[in-house]
Design an enzyme around this catalytic site. Sequence first.
Site, PDB file in Angstrom:
ATOM      1  N   GLY A   1       0.813  -1.219   0.000  1.00 18.44           N
ATOM      2  CA  GLY A   1       0.000   0.000   0.000  1.00 18.44           C
ATOM      3  C   GLY A   1       0.839   1.257   0.000  1.00 18.44           C
TER       4      GLY A   1
ATOM      5  N   GLY B   1      -6.575  13.563 -36.530  1.00 17.16           N
ATOM      6  CA  GLY B   1      -7.035  13.811 -35.166  1.00 17.16           C
ATOM      7  C   GLY B   1      -5.916  14.360 -34.291  1.00 17.16           C
TER       8      GLY B   1
END
Length: 510
Positions: free
Chosen positions: A167, A400
């Site tokens: 974590g 694009g």
Amino acid sequence: MDFELQRRRKEHLSGGGKEKFEGRKKKGKLNAFERINLIFDSGKFTEIDSFVTHECVDFNMDKKKILGDGVVTGYGNIDDRLMYIFSHDFTAFGGSLGLAFSRKICKIMDLALKQGAPIIGVNDSGGARIQEGVESLAGYANIFHRNVKASGVVPQISLIMGPCAGGAVYSPALTDFIIMTKGAFMFVTGPEVVKEVTNENVTFEQLGGSVIHNEKSGVAHFLAEDEQDCFKILRMLLSFLPSNNLENPPKIESNDDPYRKVSELDSILPSSSNIPYDMEDIIRKIVDNAFFLEIQKHWARNIIIGFARLDGNPIGIVANNPDTLAGVLDIDACDKATRFVRFCDCFNIPIVSLVDVPGFLPGTDQEWKGIIRHGSKLLFAFSEATVPRFTVITRKAYGGAYCVMNSKHIGSDYNFAWPNAEIAVMGAEGACNIIWKKELRDSSNPDIKRSELVEKYKIKFSNPYIAASKGYIDEVIEPNETRFRLISGFNSIYRKREDRPKRKHGNIPV
Ligand code: HXC
């Protein structure tokens, strides 16, 4: 002098004990205090919470207390600017995080947020303190919550200088920049668990070493050779950043002439538009004193991001790099540029885009991994940014990718193109094969016909003048004028204020 106070202070400075300190020295690693002293201007660190200890009683922990509990916290000055810091002390419980430890970090994060000062985290820890169980998980989550609250308000920078496991990785990942020192590692699950679950044999380095996170995963932003190098990068990075989102980035006196013509740029492009070149050369010629702090330079090399200055003002640069994959936009390049554009926008740093892009990378690999999603996030980030924005098209701006790369249509303020720029829906060869398919098929000599048609298409579409005639390009400029034009543009728009509709937040395609 209070003897009890002095005794406790001495005890605090001894952390996990003499033996542990010596062990680190043998490994060539600095301790938490030494690191802090090297990070801050000499003598400018003030510690708080040096007497905090944990309250855990399980596993005999009540008999093992260390003053400070394994993390040094406080504030100090770097180049005379206030910063808050926490620095893990690996000598105490392996720098593992329990509730008291996490409260110390949360305290300085809260203070930094109230004051509007950057937060620096020095990570060197075995992760959640196993003996404290859910308390350590709660401690981590309290920090993550603050990382998110502070995001876009004060800069947050993580130095990874040892283990960063489980974590523990998520707090650095939520911060703005990660500087990883060689020998440090980060992973969600370690080699032993990997072996158990996937039967894969990997070392710490192979799984989550500093090279891996700089080259492959894109988790880290800088690769530091050693601890000293890490602090040097930190200082350099901070020199470009404001202390919070209400301030402008620090301007310095520039000794580089703003009117300087960069004549080398007139001949810098290769003879053919299909020959690669390194966009970094162009960047360094334009910016003050050729100084460019590149970010994530080992990952997604087809786009370049980083900080530089124009006439002393910090700018963020986002540039396609024809030297890698012809400068095409792929998933990683879009992710890399998106996060950087958003950082610059959070902290009032103007953005300069240098464009030479043949389009998006075609193929099943990219389509299946969601190039549509990732490409649109870059479109979103540029569109949303309200800082002064500039674009220079050096060569190609196709399809694009023309729209995405900070075009006028999505809110850029000044768009320039060099005279040879090609602004088109697609490259001439591909376009001719589609629009003159029948003519080519019926021609008695298709090769000659194709080159005639390609030439016709190039004259008609592959130039900057059609876009300039419609105001989509504000000016076609000589390459040598680029530096001056950008500085002059900046001086005319530096007070830019642009509102967006009131809303909770947009929904960027992540
Ligand atoms: C308690 C720990 C610890 C931990 C290390 N130590 N990690 N204590 N909790 N997580 C202690 C060791 O017991 C040892 O104590 C001292 O720190 C130094 O550790 P060593 O193993 O001797 O050091 P070294 O050989 O350098 O190895 C370092 C290491 C290894 C690679 C970090 O300790 C390790 O693998 N630790 C566990 C890493 C890990 O899996 N963490 C994830 C935890 S779970 P003594 O008293 O002997 O000196 C997690 C999930 C949280 O983090 C989720 C939150 C959202």
